[in-house]
Design an enzyme around this catalytic site. Structure first.
Site, PDB file in Angstrom:
ATOM      1  N   LYS A  11       0.815  -1.221   0.000  1.00 42.23           N
ATOM      2  CA  LYS A  11       0.000   0.000   0.000  1.00 42.23           C
ATOM      3  C   LYS A  11       0.853   1.278   0.000  1.00 42.23           C
ATOM      4  CE  LYS A  11      -4.031  -2.065   2.374  1.00 42.23           C
ATOM      5  NZ  LYS A  11      -4.909  -1.955   3.570  1.00 42.23           N
ATOM      6  N   TYR A  51     -12.751  -2.361  -2.726  1.00 39.87           N
ATOM      7  CA  TYR A  51     -13.299  -2.229  -1.376  1.00 39.87           C
ATOM      8  C   TYR A  51     -14.832  -2.210  -1.351  1.00 39.87           C
ATOM      9  CZ  TYR A  51      -8.587  -1.389   0.436  1.00 39.87           C
ATOM     10  OH  TYR A  51      -7.270  -1.521   0.806  1.00 39.87           O
ATOM     11  N   ASN A 114      -1.991   0.232   7.162  1.00 44.03           N
ATOM     12  CA  ASN A 114      -1.518  -1.083   7.594  1.00 44.03           C
ATOM     13  C   ASN A 114      -0.728  -1.827   6.518  1.00 44.03           C
ATOM     14  OD1 ASN A 114      -3.621  -1.757   5.990  1.00 44.03           O
ATOM     15  ND2 ASN A 114      -4.655  -3.083   7.461  1.00 44.03           N
ATOM     16  N   HIS A 117      -2.293  -5.334   1.587  1.00 43.17           N
ATOM     17  CA  HIS A 117      -3.575  -6.020   1.377  1.00 43.17           C
ATOM     18  C   HIS A 117      -3.283  -7.427   0.878  1.00 43.17           C
ATOM     19  CE1 HIS A 117      -7.667  -6.864  -0.105  1.00 43.17           C
ATOM     20  NE2 HIS A 117      -7.044  -7.446  -1.111  1.00 43.17           N
ATOM     21  N   GLU A 128     -10.740 -10.029  -7.067  1.00 43.98           N
ATOM     22  CA  GLU A 128      -9.822  -8.889  -6.933  1.00 43.98           C
ATOM     23  C   GLU A 128      -8.733  -8.846  -8.011  1.00 43.98           C
ATOM     24  OE1 GLU A 128      -8.315  -9.380  -2.954  1.00 43.98           O
ATOM     25  OE2 GLU A 128     -10.200  -8.764  -2.023  1.00 43.98           O
TER      26      GLU A 128
HETATM   27  P1  DAT Z   1      -7.669  -6.956   6.032  1.00 42.89           P
HETATM   28  O1  DAT Z   1      -6.894  -5.890   5.288  1.00 42.89           O
HETATM   29  O2  DAT Z   1      -6.840  -7.540   7.152  1.00 42.89           O
HETATM   30  O3  DAT Z   1      -8.262  -8.003   5.133  1.00 42.89           O
HETATM   31  P2  DAT Z   1     -10.366  -5.873   6.276  1.00 42.89           P
HETATM   32  O4  DAT Z   1     -10.656  -6.524   4.961  1.00 42.89           O
HETATM   33  O5  DAT Z   1     -11.271  -6.158   7.408  1.00 42.89           O
HETATM   34  O6  DAT Z   1      -8.875  -6.204   6.768  1.00 42.89           O
HETATM   35  O7  DAT Z   1     -10.350  -4.294   6.097  1.00 42.89           O
HETATM   36  C1  DAT Z   1      -9.810  -3.717   4.926  1.00 42.89           C
HETATM   37  C2  DAT Z   1      -8.997  -2.517   5.315  1.00 42.89           C
HETATM   38  O8  DAT Z   1      -9.827  -1.519   5.898  1.00 42.89           O
HETATM   39  C3  DAT Z   1      -7.941  -2.804   6.381  1.00 42.89           C
HETATM   40  O9  DAT Z   1      -6.749  -3.254   5.801  1.00 42.89           O
HETATM   41  C4  DAT Z   1      -7.789  -1.487   7.079  1.00 42.89           C
HETATM   42  C5  DAT Z   1      -9.153  -0.847   6.954  1.00 42.89           C
HETATM   43  N1  DAT Z   1      -9.962  -0.984   8.161  1.00 42.89           N
HETATM   44  C6  DAT Z   1     -10.654  -2.081   8.557  1.00 42.89           C
HETATM   45  N2  DAT Z   1     -11.303  -1.860   9.717  1.00 42.89           N
HETATM   46  C7  DAT Z   1     -11.016  -0.568  10.062  1.00 42.89           C
HETATM   47  C8  DAT Z   1     -11.373   0.275  11.130  1.00 42.89           C
HETATM   48  N3  DAT Z   1     -12.190  -0.171  12.124  1.00 42.89           N
HETATM   49  N4  DAT Z   1     -10.887   1.536  11.162  1.00 42.89           N
HETATM   50  C9  DAT Z   1     -10.074   1.983  10.176  1.00 42.89           C
HETATM   51  N5  DAT Z   1      -9.695   1.250   9.129  1.00 42.89           N
HETATM   52  C10 DAT Z   1     -10.144  -0.022   9.056  1.00 42.89           C
HETATM   53 MG    MG Z   2      -9.728  -7.836   3.663  1.00 40.12          MG
END
Ligand code: DAT
Ligand code: MG
Length: 156
Positions: A11, A51, A114, A117, A128
């Protein structure tokens, strides 16, 4: 051998912090095969598609803004159990909770920035990957050392 493909995105925060080489190395050291890899600027349409499962959540708008803010490295990794292996290498979603030894655990201190992805299932990967790669961008070749990465007799 049964292999699966997964979409990995290094990212904007990781590219700006010049961590691309170290993150790519984590996957290489594990024996993962890169079948596609390119530096791109994600469009708003691509971000909204990637997303779409998070549309309506409180962090959705900032997620789209973040992933389009600066270049990313998009990758396809191909290998046996590649999806779960890559998710394990990435670590838990949020930096403060991610275990040391994982990419997010070692490099990430933020919840929303973070670093990486990774597709969470074969269904997600199939949805995706075509957002960023046409079939001809994904290369089919052999990593010779994989003869000793996986047991060629097969594993359950
Ligand atoms: P992952 O990237 O571990 O698959 P995810 O699919 O649940 O996690 O979420 C996608 C992204 O969205 C994640 O990398 C960071 C962001 N995200 C998720 N939950 C969040 C939150 N509560 N506050 C801020 N950003 C968040
Ligand atoms: Mg995810």
């Amino acid at each position: 051998m049964n292999t699966e493909k997964t979409l990995i995105i290094i990212k904007p925060d990781a590219v700006q912090r010049q961590l691309v080489g170290q993150i790519v190395s984590r996957f290489e050291q594990k024996g993962m095969k890169f079948a596609g890899l390119k530096l791109i600027h994600v469009s708003k349409a691509q971000a909204e598609n990637l997303y779409s499962v998070h549309k309506g959540k409180h962090f959705y708008d900032s997620l789209v803004e973040f992933i389009t803010a600066s270049p990313v490295v998009v990758c396809v990794i191909d290998g046996q159990k590649a999806i779960s292996i890559c998710r394990n290498l990435m670590g838990a979603t949020f930096g403060p909770q991610a275990q040391p030894g994982t990419i997010r655990g070692d490099f990430g201190a933020s919840v929303s920035y973070n670093l990486i992805h990774g597709s969470d299932s074969p269904e997600s990967a199939n949805r995706e990957i075509p957002i960023f790669f046409s079939p001809s961008d994904i290369l089919n070749y052999e990593i010779i050392s994989n003869r000793w990465t996986y047991n060629p007799a097969g594993e359950k």
